[in-house]
Design a protein around this motif. Structure first.
Motif, mmCIF file in Angstrom:
data_model
loop_
_atom_site.group_PDB
_atom_site.id
_atom_site.type_symbol
_atom_site.label_atom_id
_atom_site.label_comp_id
_atom_site.label_asym_id
_atom_site.label_seq_id
_atom_site.Cartn_x
_atom_site.Cartn_y
_atom_site.Cartn_z
ATOM 1 N N SER A 152 -9.678 -36.261 -60.054
ATOM 2 C CA SER A 152 -9.936 -35.808 -61.429
ATOM 3 C C SER A 152 -10.435 -36.950 -62.309
ATOM 4 O O SER A 152 -10.223 -36.959 -63.515
ATOM 5 C CB SER A 152 -8.675 -35.187 -61.995
ATOM 6 N N PHE A 153 -11.058 -37.918 -61.707
ATOM 7 C CA PHE A 153 -11.714 -39.069 -62.377
ATOM 8 C C PHE A 153 -10.736 -39.977 -63.119
ATOM 9 O O PHE A 153 -10.824 -41.190 -63.031
ATOM 10 C CB PHE A 153 -12.821 -38.623 -63.345
ATOM 11 N N ASN A 154 -9.792 -39.338 -63.880
ATOM 12 C CA ASN A 154 -8.803 -40.130 -64.619
ATOM 13 C C ASN A 154 -9.413 -41.237 -65.471
ATOM 14 O O ASN A 154 -8.986 -42.389 -65.432
ATOM 15 C CB ASN A 154 -7.766 -40.739 -63.663
ATOM 16 N N LEU A 155 -10.404 -40.855 -66.245
ATOM 17 C CA LEU A 155 -10.936 -41.799 -67.236
ATOM 18 C C LEU A 155 -10.160 -41.565 -68.531
ATOM 19 O O LEU A 155 -9.645 -40.462 -68.756
ATOM 20 C CB LEU A 155 -12.422 -41.552 -67.471
ATOM 21 N N ILE A 156 -10.082 -42.593 -69.377
ATOM 22 C CA ILE A 156 -9.403 -42.408 -70.656
ATOM 23 C C ILE A 156 -10.405 -41.816 -71.640
ATOM 24 O O ILE A 156 -11.446 -42.418 -71.916
ATOM 25 C CB ILE A 156 -8.800 -43.740 -71.155
ATOM 26 N N PRO A 157 -10.124 -40.584 -72.115
ATOM 27 C CA PRO A 157 -11.142 -39.829 -72.868
ATOM 28 C C PRO A 157 -11.609 -40.508 -74.154
ATOM 29 O O PRO A 157 -12.718 -40.277 -74.599
ATOM 30 C CB PRO A 157 -10.435 -38.502 -73.179
ATOM 31 N N LYS A 158 -10.755 -41.348 -74.757
ATOM 32 C CA LYS A 158 -11.138 -41.948 -76.043
ATOM 33 C C LYS A 158 -12.012 -43.187 -75.874
ATOM 34 O O LYS A 158 -12.548 -43.711 -76.842
ATOM 35 C CB LYS A 158 -9.883 -42.332 -76.833
ATOM 36 N N LEU A 159 -12.121 -43.683 -74.635
ATOM 37 C CA LEU A 159 -12.897 -44.911 -74.413
ATOM 38 C C LEU A 159 -14.257 -44.568 -73.807
ATOM 39 O O LEU A 159 -14.373 -43.618 -73.035
ATOM 40 C CB LEU A 159 -12.126 -45.846 -73.470
ATOM 41 N N THR A 160 -15.260 -45.355 -74.165
ATOM 42 C CA THR A 160 -16.596 -45.146 -73.606
ATOM 43 C C THR A 160 -16.605 -45.569 -72.142
ATOM 44 O O THR A 160 -15.652 -46.188 -71.653
ATOM 45 C CB THR A 160 -17.655 -45.967 -74.354
ATOM 46 N N ALA A 161 -17.705 -45.234 -71.454
ATOM 47 C CA ALA A 161 -17.829 -45.567 -70.035
ATOM 48 C C ALA A 161 -17.566 -47.054 -69.808
ATOM 49 O O ALA A 161 -16.747 -47.432 -68.976
ATOM 50 C CB ALA A 161 -19.217 -45.189 -69.547
ATOM 51 N N GLU A 162 -18.227 -47.887 -70.608
ATOM 52 C CA GLU A 162 -18.082 -49.331 -70.340
ATOM 53 C C GLU A 162 -16.678 -49.822 -70.692
ATOM 54 O O GLU A 162 -16.153 -50.710 -70.046
ATOM 55 C CB GLU A 162 -19.177 -50.145 -71.038
ATOM 56 N N GLU A 163 -16.054 -49.191 -71.702
ATOM 57 C CA GLU A 163 -14.691 -49.610 -72.031
ATOM 58 C C GLU A 163 -13.703 -49.212 -70.943
ATOM 59 O O GLU A 163 -12.764 -49.939 -70.640
ATOM 60 C CB GLU A 163 -14.273 -48.998 -73.379
#
Lengths: 223, 397
Positions: free
Chosen positions: A91-102
């Motif tokens: 499920s990718f688990n990226l932090i939604p509030k941060l941009t790709a590079e962040e």
């Protein structure tokens, strides 16, 4: 690289004991591209959590890069995860509030790298997954395949010894899945050790070696 | 450090309404603290200025019990001659009377006193002359009135020589006092009508005033301090009243100022304490919302831990958020306090008072908010830091 002997893990669900891992033993060598395949409930998630140092086994031994994992404290495990392992989740688990590079920068921040080196490594990692142009976008502005590529960039930015991918194509269509698998092939060619966990034999086939797991046991090792 | 500050600001900024509602408790608490304390200290300094404007070289002596040896004007003169630590002595007595002039009538406050009163109290005449020794000796029917009385009773201030009826006795106005805000009597009786009569005249006019002197003002002699004068007066009165220190009372402006400041500092501490309680309540609000935030962001915590955040990193992140929330609330509160004080200043501009931010209180508010952020942020932050990565990662999904 990974040296697992007689690992056991038991969960208690209600009154029932579930043996998620039952004396599992396996070896993975440096620079290998290995897939671990098994149906759901086979214990592969437990195995992945233990390999990823997110969880510890009840019994048995696990050496990662020569380090006896079961003897480390939680903070030491955090450091090992940070430095030696790159995670790619279903499920990718990226932090939604941060941009790709962040998102890509985050593990580097926890490593305590200076800003310039962080920026350089983020740039490199995004280049390798072909997402330089999307660096400033938030995860919600990216497609599933792009999000997974950001996640891969985050995993490789720390230059880990091991890339651990848990159903990385599970949430993607077949075309995008192949693109992601191709990235893993490239990373393997560049000398990374990759462990890919999946329930899909077609995905598992892509690896040089498949390890089958069923009912917590490593049942077959196909070379 | 700067990174976690940025992260905290970002996280707060992503839910502005909630952040502002959360900060409201702190904002109101800080406003209560800063505004109340600034108001008290502003009012205090204004009153203190007035008191010290009277000149602090003044003693007020009141005789409670004369033991058959009443003080009269001759006694006072003897004391003045013998003791060089004493400067001037002016006996005074007060009463009220119905006054009527050519223009109107009304109730006046009467002071019976002597020529020295003028210098001791530092009064200012706008026209005419003050009472003289001769007026006292002759029990003259003359009076000095203030401008308010002149306008109300006679109709204009330039009224020297006009007649004034006090309780039916005809008095001639010999002088008009300038309105002077530095006079304590004037401050407390501002807007009321006052007439000064020779001491001996007032005793005759009044039905209640005794002939013997019951109270008088004393100033210190040249080159002597009020303390020395006070010691002299105490010695003289002790001798006269058989060493009974309950028979008389000597008070100085210093004592008045001390009482004032002890009362106001008590008031400040009390109001500050009440405001402090509301700050603590605000802190509980912060803790509440931080607990919600931690639960909402369990998955984020899991991700961060998976990619290598240790306990301290997570703890710092959430603690920083709580402290930043508190400090933002604090700054807003201080700004609003400043605004309120500006408004109060315009409203009371006519009262010759000014209120400004009390700097020590602002500092206290800042420090207190910081501590509240730390204390009430610690529990939620610790809860976040102690989450197991695997549980957090699979939370709700």
């Amino acid at each position: 690289m990974i040296d697992i002997k007689d690992l056991c893990k038991v969960y208690i669900v209600g009154d029932e004991k579930v043996r998620a891992l039952d004396h599992a033993t396996l070896h993975i060598y440096p620079k290998e591209f290995v897939s671990i395949i098994g149906p759901s409930g086979s214990g592969k998630s437990t195995l992945m959590n233990i390999i990823g140092c997110l969880d510890v086994a009840d019994a048995g031994s696990y050496h990662l890069d020569g380090l006896p994992i079961e003897s480390y404290s939680e903070n030491q495990l955090a450091k090992i995860r940070n430095e030696k392992i790159g995670f790619v989740f279903q499920s990718f688990n990226l932090i939604p509030k941060l941009t790709a590079e962040e998102n890509v920068e985050l593990p580097l921040i926890y490593q305590g790298l200076p800003r310039q080196e962080r920026a350089q490594r983020v740039q490199e990692a995004l280049e390798r997954v072909g997402l330089t142009k999307r660096a400033k976008h938030l995860p919600t502005e990216l497609s599933g395949g792009q999000q997974q590529r950001v996640a891969i960039a985050r995993a490789i930015a720390t230059r880990p010894k091991l890339i651990l991918a848990d159903e990385p194509t599970g949430a993607l269509d077949s075309k995008t899945s192949q693109e992601i698998i191709d990235i893993f092939h490239e990373l393997h060619d560049q000398g990374n050790t990759i462990v890919l966990i999946t329930h899909d034999p077609n995905v598992a086939k892509q690896a040089a070696r498949s390890i089958h797991i069923l009912d917590g046991r490593i049942s077959e090792v196909k070379l | 450090m700067t990174l976690s500050l940025k992260m905290a600001l970002r996280s707060i900024g992503s839910n502005k309404l909630r952040a502002i509602l959360t900060m409201l408790g702190i904002i109101i608490g800080v406003m209560a603290l800063v505004v109340l304390v600034s108001l008290v200290s502003g009012a205090t300094s204004s009153v203190t200025d007035t008191i010290s404007g009277l000149g602090s070289n003044l003693l007020t002596v009141t005789i409670e019990e004369d033991k058959g040896k009443p003080v009269d004007t001759e006694t006072l003169e003897t004391w003045l001659d013998e003791e060089e630590t004493l400067g001037l002595i002016a006996p005074y007595i007060s009463d009220t009377a119905q006054g009527s002039g050519s223009e109107g009538s009304g109730s006046l406050t009467l002071y019976g006193t002597t020529a020295e009163y003028y210098d001791i109290q530092g009064l200012q005449l706008s026209m005419g002359r003050w009472l003289k020794d001769a007026d006292q000796e002759n029990h003259s029917y003359v009076c000095v009135i203030n401008e308010t009385a002149a306008e109300e009773l006679i109709g204009y201030t330039d009224c020297v020589g006009q007649a004034l009826n006090l309780n039916g006795t005809k008095y001639t106005v010999i002088g008009v006092l300038a309105d002077d805000d530095n006079n304590l009597t004037r401050v407390f009786s501002s807007g009321s009508m006052v007439a000064y009569l020779p001491y001996s005249s007032l005793v005759r006019l009044s039905t209640t005033a005794p002939a013997e002197i019951e109270s008088f003002y004393v100033s210190a002699g040249e080159g002597h301090t009020v303390e020395e004068a006070e010691q002299t007066m105490t010695r003289l009165l002790m001798e006269r009243f058989d060493e009974d220190d309950e028979a008389f009372e000597i008070s100085s402006q210093d004592a008045l100022e001390e009482t004032m400041s002890s009362v106001t500092s008590m008031l400040t501490v009390m109001l500050g304490g009440i405001a402090g309680i509301s700050l603590v309540v605000g802190g509980i609000g912060i803790m509440n919302i931080m607990l919600v935030t931690v639960t909402e962001r369990t998955r984020e915590i899991g991700i961060r831990k998976a990619i290598g955040a240790n306990r301290r990193a997570i703890l710092t992140q959430f603690l920083m958020e709580a402290v930043v929330l508190c400090m933002m609330g604090c700054c807003l509160g201080i700004f609003l306090s400043w605004a309120i004080l500006q408004i109060v200043n315009t409203v009371v501009a006519s009262l010759d008072m000014s209120f400004s931010l009390n700097l020590p209180v602002v500092l206290i508010a800042v420090v207190f908010c910081f501590i509240i952020g730390l204390v009430f942020g610690l529990y939620p932050a610790n809860k976040a830091a102690r989450m197991k990565p695997i549980d957090a990662l699979h939370y709700g999904g």
